[in-house]
Enzyme design. Sequence first.
Site, PDB file in Angstrom:
ATOM      1  N   HIS A 114       1.001  -1.018  -0.113  1.00  0.00           N
ATOM      2  CA  HIS A 114       0.020  -0.044  -0.140  1.00  0.00           C
ATOM      3  C   HIS A 114       0.873   1.176  -0.005  1.00  0.00           C
ATOM      4  CE1 HIS A 114      -3.175   2.660   1.099  1.00  0.00           C
ATOM      5  NE2 HIS A 114      -3.956   1.714   0.817  1.00  0.00           N
ATOM      6  N   ASP A 166      -8.086  -5.390  -0.050  1.00  0.00           N
ATOM      7  CA  ASP A 166      -8.385  -6.174  -1.255  1.00  0.00           C
ATOM      8  C   ASP A 166      -8.216  -7.589  -1.004  1.00  0.00           C
ATOM      9  OD1 ASP A 166      -9.578  -4.058  -2.388  1.00  0.00           O
ATOM     10  OD2 ASP A 166      -7.720  -3.414  -3.529  1.00  0.00           O
TER      11      ASP A 166
END
Length: 429
Positions: A306, A363
């Site tokens: 991320h 996700d």
Amino acid sequence: MSEVAELKLEGQTVELPVVVGTENEKGIDISNLRAKTGYITLDNGYMNTGACTSAITFIDGEKGILRYRGIPIEVLAERSSFLETAYLLIDGKLPTQPELDNFTNRVRRHTMIHEDIKRFYDGFPRDAHPMAILASVVSSLSTFYQHENNRTEAELFSLNTVRLLAKLPTIAACAYKKSIGQPLMYPQNHMSYCENFLHMMFSTPAEHYEVDPVMIETLNLLLILHADHEQNCSTSTVRMVSSSKASLFAAITAGICALWGPRHGGANEEVIDMLTQMRNEGGSVSKYVEMAKDKNTKFKLMGFGHRVYKNFDPRAKILKAACDKLLAKMKISDPLLDLAKELEEAALKDPYFIERKLYPNVDFYSGIIYKAMGIPTVAFTVMFALGRLPGWIAHAKEYLNEPGNKINRPRQIYIGPALADYVSVDKRK
Ligand code: CMC
């Protein structure tokens, strides 16, 4: 006296104001740098650029903290509803009971889409990607609501907010029904937001359908967890488009398009594709971990890493627990979940992932949950869009209410050819 930064350039010392946020985050305000020195700052991919100040969401990527309007995501996940969270993000405070009732009723009354919109669905190919349909139909809303000059800007923004929150689930469910050749279902306004959406997705006119309460609870959680994430790619896009004073429908359409990509919201779809491929090839976790580390391949472990979180994504932590609970309650045993857990364990032990602080992101688990709920893989990113909508709206509103706001217009350093001749076509080599 407030802090200043000093920058030495060509023998000149320039003082730049330092802006300090609530949580002591510091930024150097360079808005006058070019006027003072002729220099701009360069930051490919906005790795280190604050595009605005914002009072909506706080993230501490090192500590794995996420808060909406100051409230920790863990608390909202446990105690709030999606519409309450939407109100919090958009209006800046938790609603009182009458405010929440009024907001919920307004959203309820706008769930239907114009009957003419339904005909659009016939024009798309049967296998059209639902994100493309979502973007097209949301964009078309501006054509249905274009003569509203009798309202103030604030009234219109509030009405369009309600319209978008109410209609996006209907638009998304219609796209799914079309893709499987079933009749488009009407919303049921006596149902809650999440129940209504799941009903439109999975019911048919032929028989009575009760939505499983576990599915309602899980969807509520998923939508809350996705509701905002400060200046991510799609939200920055929404702010960018809003800065041109295009309509809210246009800005949200742009946000949907930005979300679609596999580096952003599209990753949840890719996680399932990756796990499925892995299972089909015999489930070799180590092969995929090695592939992700090999710089000669373009492969990345989807659902890992991320831009902001250099620690566990707090949303992934909540989802991991929710995933176990949902699968147990629904008595589903999913080999992809076992593979996901094995992969997570292997990656978290691997020096490559440790050194780069690559952890599972939101996700990684959301895909498995959506799969268990019966949502088709191609529609996963649509689910992300449903969740992210209040965040997009909150940021558009914050931008539009900012005194003296300006059109967003980055600069560049030109590296193309210097002044060149126009060579006539017969003399070109
Ligand atoms: N697998 C293998 N290596 C990775 C991965 C990964 N998933 N993610 C980052 N790296 C490596 C990257 O190659 C780089 O290595 P090196 O320093 O040797 O060049 C290092 O880690 C730093 O990565 P980066 O690409 O500079 O990080 P970024 O902030 O530009 O990208 C990201 C962040 C999310 C785009 C990236 O981690 C990625 O592509 N992940 C997979 C896609 C994904 O899961 N996306 C969903 C993001 S969360 C939901 C959302 O916000 O939309």
